[in-house]
Design an enzyme around this catalytic site. Structure first.
Site, PDB file in Angstrom:
ATOM      1  N   HIS B 260       0.772  -1.141   0.034  1.00  0.00           N
ATOM      2  CA  HIS B 260      -0.181   0.017  -0.132  1.00  0.00           C
ATOM      3  C   HIS B 260       0.930   1.312   0.094  1.00  0.00           C
ATOM      4  O   HIS B 260       0.644   2.184  -0.863  1.00  0.00           O
ATOM      5  CB  HIS B 260      -0.825  -0.007   1.239  1.00  0.00           C
ATOM      6  CG  HIS B 260      -1.830   1.195   1.168  1.00  0.00           C
ATOM      7  ND1 HIS B 260      -3.214   1.079   1.062  1.00  0.00           N
ATOM      8  CD2 HIS B 260      -1.615   2.279   1.900  1.00  0.00           C
ATOM      9  CE1 HIS B 260      -3.689   2.154   1.127  1.00  0.00           C
ATOM     10  NE2 HIS B 260      -2.845   2.981   1.761  1.00  0.00           N
ATOM     11  N   GLU B 261       1.977   1.346   0.800  1.00  0.00           N
ATOM     12  CA  GLU B 261       2.714   2.633   1.020  1.00  0.00           C
ATOM     13  C   GLU B 261       3.594   2.649  -0.159  1.00  0.00           C
ATOM     14  O   GLU B 261       3.783   3.719  -0.697  1.00  0.00           O
ATOM     15  CB  GLU B 261       3.427   2.579   2.294  1.00  0.00           C
ATOM     16  CG  GLU B 261       2.548   2.577   3.784  1.00  0.00           C
ATOM     17  CD  GLU B 261       1.576   3.461   3.745  1.00  0.00           C
ATOM     18  OE1 GLU B 261       1.729   4.675   3.106  1.00  0.00           O
ATOM     19  OE2 GLU B 261       0.692   3.357   4.419  1.00  0.00           O
ATOM     20  N   GLU B 290      -4.862   7.630  -2.925  1.00  0.00           N
ATOM     21  CA  GLU B 290      -5.054   6.354  -2.321  1.00  0.00           C
ATOM     22  C   GLU B 290      -5.298   5.340  -3.606  1.00  0.00           C
ATOM     23  O   GLU B 290      -5.124   4.066  -3.321  1.00  0.00           O
ATOM     24  CB  GLU B 290      -6.378   6.472  -1.550  1.00  0.00           C
ATOM     25  CG  GLU B 290      -6.870   5.337  -0.874  1.00  0.00           C
ATOM     26  CD  GLU B 290      -6.098   4.992   0.398  1.00  0.00           C
ATOM     27  OE1 GLU B 290      -4.936   5.848   0.805  1.00  0.00           O
ATOM     28  OE2 GLU B 290      -6.372   4.011   1.070  1.00  0.00           O
TER      29      GLU B 290
END
Lengths: 496, 496
Positions: B260-261, B290
């Site tokens: 995700h990061e 996002e």
């Protein structure tokens, strides 16, 4: 502006310095190298803001017109220092500050390349530029120091009140005494002591961290990271950072360097946070700062008592490496004296010749007795004369240290001042508080640390370096203490 | 001011933001906790300076009077964005900015304590204060958004152009479709798949670092550190930092959080550094940001193709742990759907209900339909209604996330927007570039990454989020893509 507003603004200016220090720390320890270009931009922006804050006319006027007679003692210390800084800021043009910042950055890059390629010629124009900028800097401040020459004005930045005549006196006393001592030690030294040459890095770290914690390094308020060159920095007295790098072949390098940086850290950790960002929570001078690092690194860290406590621990950790080492041999080894072309690898006796040489070159550059062009040759001549060393490469000669590439002329002498201050404090304690010797040999540093904290750290800039050393030891700074300290130490080891 | 001077000043303002971001990163990953008081002071100082720069009258006037018709396309993007930011800065009083900054700091502390003690009452006054400050903030900006209500003005900060009616449409379409899907999955899901529950931390790190490097995380321009809550930040496109924390009992937590990061990091690393500090090197919106993280975490990272390549590697690293796991079981396990009271631990289907609930509460708070007092009860009712969960503790309920304690009302909806954008991009690629599926199953992400970089990352704010998604996929944002993506995925696994 009211006094309260003035103090707030003084703290703001300090906080801008602390923010810059964080950016530098991050650059040395964390930042991916690709970040350097934008980081320089951000550093330059902060430098400009700092200058705007410091030269703000309302701040300047309110500060300079303050009635010191209406001030408390604490306020007097804070405002006297701030007035001096404000006057300096006002005399220095923003363009000169920016030029210097720019050429420091350029100079450091050029130096790193020149050192790597052993190419002094490529560094020369940068060094000349910085020398000229720093002469201009000194001249800008001349009205504040009417009786000082350019070089002395720069010395004042690092060691307020220091003069060429003081350094000349100290160094000319030390030189023959140290030469004589080195000769006597060399006659007695056993070059055959065998020392291991491989130390697992995790054990090095484990040992060093436990020792610096014993000494008083507070891991709740400070941290240790890795960087190419060890340093200490801080962003408040509750956030202090030191760095090291470990060498697998030699545990003493990182270990004594960590003791050294811990000494610096204890000074910063020991400031009174209530006075954050003011002269009451700032180091007096680089000489006093260095005295705190050298005290722990050498006076304590290379002493018989210290290793009485720690050698058994070291042996139990490095079982294989130190299985057969005798205490006396270990002590002699970590105190062996031998001329080394590299300053940061020098022992505590020959170390000072590196400083004498740097100083003499700086002084003569500023007096126009030599030029940047002459540095490599003068360097070689002096290393031959003072240390009987043949310097065959500028990389291991005049290019070894970063300082000049940042224009930090006048900085080097404070290293030897630090040695002298440290020895004077050590000899005083030896005389007046002999029980501390027993404490140290038991690994108990509580009273020693408290004493340093009370007497030095939490005083901030309340006293000048001169007044402080006199207040503590009863005497002015005196190089004889340093000689006496060395004589006693080597007599104890070699009966010389 | 000339255009060049204006751009320089826009970059200075950005650089002040980047410096603040570094101070925050350091605080989360490195700083001893004792440094927090002075760090807050330094953060506040920077916020004040940033405000002064942004509201500088000469800058404001020159910027607002710029003739956009005389500008290049690039300049138009930069100045249009800067004018909007400048107008906002001017409408917001410095005292309101300072009040908000102060209460964010207070709120975050109060929240951390309240969460620890499960004591919503103690947090209530802080939350009420922040809600009121943010209403005042929105009202201050009203003249810029005459047809928007307070809540929509805040939404605009995170997702320019977003409106309550758009969210209501999207969410009300999604809700019944997701409920239906969850029911069908639950009927088929095998709850008996056994998964190991202990993973050596060093192996977790080794695996995750090798995967994110494959994906494109550039360790020469970015780094990974540890922090309590994972995040991504950056100080230029050449200095990007992400964080994680490892859980010994569950490798999936840190692994998917790192994917995700990394998605966030690739967005920042992919900006054009020539435009550093301007709208051409800034993310469009939180929703688009996002989308980049969720794309790699879920659309790619939980796909059959991805694990076709990586499960053998995982098995060879965690030999003992994954010895007997079957591919289908592994895939089902990392995609298992089950209502969870904690948002950040939720699967990609039920996740959105956490967002629906946050959104409905925020919207109703701003419409004065409910008060802060009602939050815990409303929370419990909605979790029962939407997810059939009994929430017995506010710590695991409305106190679980930090956002509101920082006054970040309007932030949560962008999480579900990110899921929809990501799915729309994924479904487009599935259709138009079917060969990428083969690439992914071979661990080859080169073309996919280049495409994302060309189409999204290096565009900066050149297009609005709406225009960008239409330009890329040919269609407006449409929640059906997200449903379609989920339906296809779970059909493939469960034949539902």
């Amino acid at each position: 502006m009211t006094k309260t507003e003035l103090i707030k603004q003084i703290q703001n200016i300090s906080n801008l310095n602390y923010i810059s220090a964080l950016l530098e720390w991050d650059q040395e320890t964390q930042m991916p190298t690709s970040g350097s270009e934008r980081r320089s931009e951000q550093m330059a922006l902060l430098a400009g803001i700092q200058s705007d804050y410091a030269t703000n006319p309302l701040f300047q006027e309110s500060l300079i017109n303050i009635d010191l007679n209406s001030c408390t003692d604490d306020e007097k210390v804070i405002f006297t220092d701030a007035i001096q800084e404000a006057k300096k800021s006002k005399l220095l043009s923003k363009s000169l500050k920016e030029e210097i910042a720019k050429h420091q950055s350029l100079g450091q890059h050029a130096w790193a390349t020149a050192r790597e390629k052993n190419d002094f010629e490529s560094f020369k124009p940068y060094l000349e530029k910085l020398l000229n900028l720093k002469k201009e800097y000194a001249k800008s401040l001349k009205s504040l120091y009417p009786d000082k020459n350019d070089y002395e004005i720069l010395l004042d930045e690092y060691e307020p009140g220091l003069r060429v005549s003081i350094i000349d006196d100290l160094f000319s006393q030390l030189k023959p005494q140290l030469i004589d001592l080195i000769k006597r030690i060399e006659l007695k030294q056993d070059k055959g002591i065998r020392f291991p040459n491989s130390f697992p890095l995790d054990l090095q770290e484990e040992f060093a961290m436990s020792v610096i914690e014993d000494i008083g390094f507070d891991f709740d308020r400070a941290r240790v990271d890795l960087s190419a060159h060890p340093f200490c920095t801080n962003f408040s007295s509750n956030d202090v950072r030191i760095t090291t790098n470990y060498d697998e072949s030699d545990f003493t390098k990182s270990f004594f360097s960590l003791l050294h940086e811990t000494g610096h850290a204890l000074y910063e950790l020991g400031m009174n946070d209530d006075f954050h960002g003011t002269a009451l929570a700032m180091p007096i001078s680089l000489g006093i700062h260095e005295s705190q690092s050298r005290f722990w690194e050498n006076n304590i860290g290379r002493s018989r008592g210290f290793w009485t406590h720690y050698l058994p621990q070291l042996k139990s950790l490095f079982k294989k490496e130190f299985k057969n080492i005798k205490f006396e041999d270990f002590l002699k080894k970590i105190n062996s004296v031998a001329a080394n072309s590299i300053r940061i690898d020098a022992d505590e006796v020959t170390y000072n010749f590196h400083i004498f040489i740097r100083y003499e070159i700086e002084r003569d550059l500023f007096a126009d007795k030599i030029t940047v062009n002459d540095i490599p040759l003068v360097w070689k001549q002096k290393y031959k004369e003072y240390l009987n060393l043949d310097i065959n490469s500028d990389s291991e000669g005049c290019l070894q240290d970063v300082h000049w590439s940042l224009g930090l002329f006048g900085y080097f002498p404070t290293y030897t001042l630090g040695n002298i201050y440290a020895a004077q404090i050590y000899q005083y304690l030896k005389q007046e508080k002999p029980h501390l010797k027993t404490d140290i040999s038991k690994g108990n540093f509580t009273e020693l640390r408290s004493w340093l904290n009370e007497q030095i750290h939490k005083q901030g800039k309340r006293y000048s370096a001169n007044d402080l050393i006199k207040k503590i030891t009863g005497n002015e700074l005196d190089s004889n203490y340093f000689i006496q300290y060395l004589e006693e130490k080597f007599k104890d080891m070699y009966q010389i």
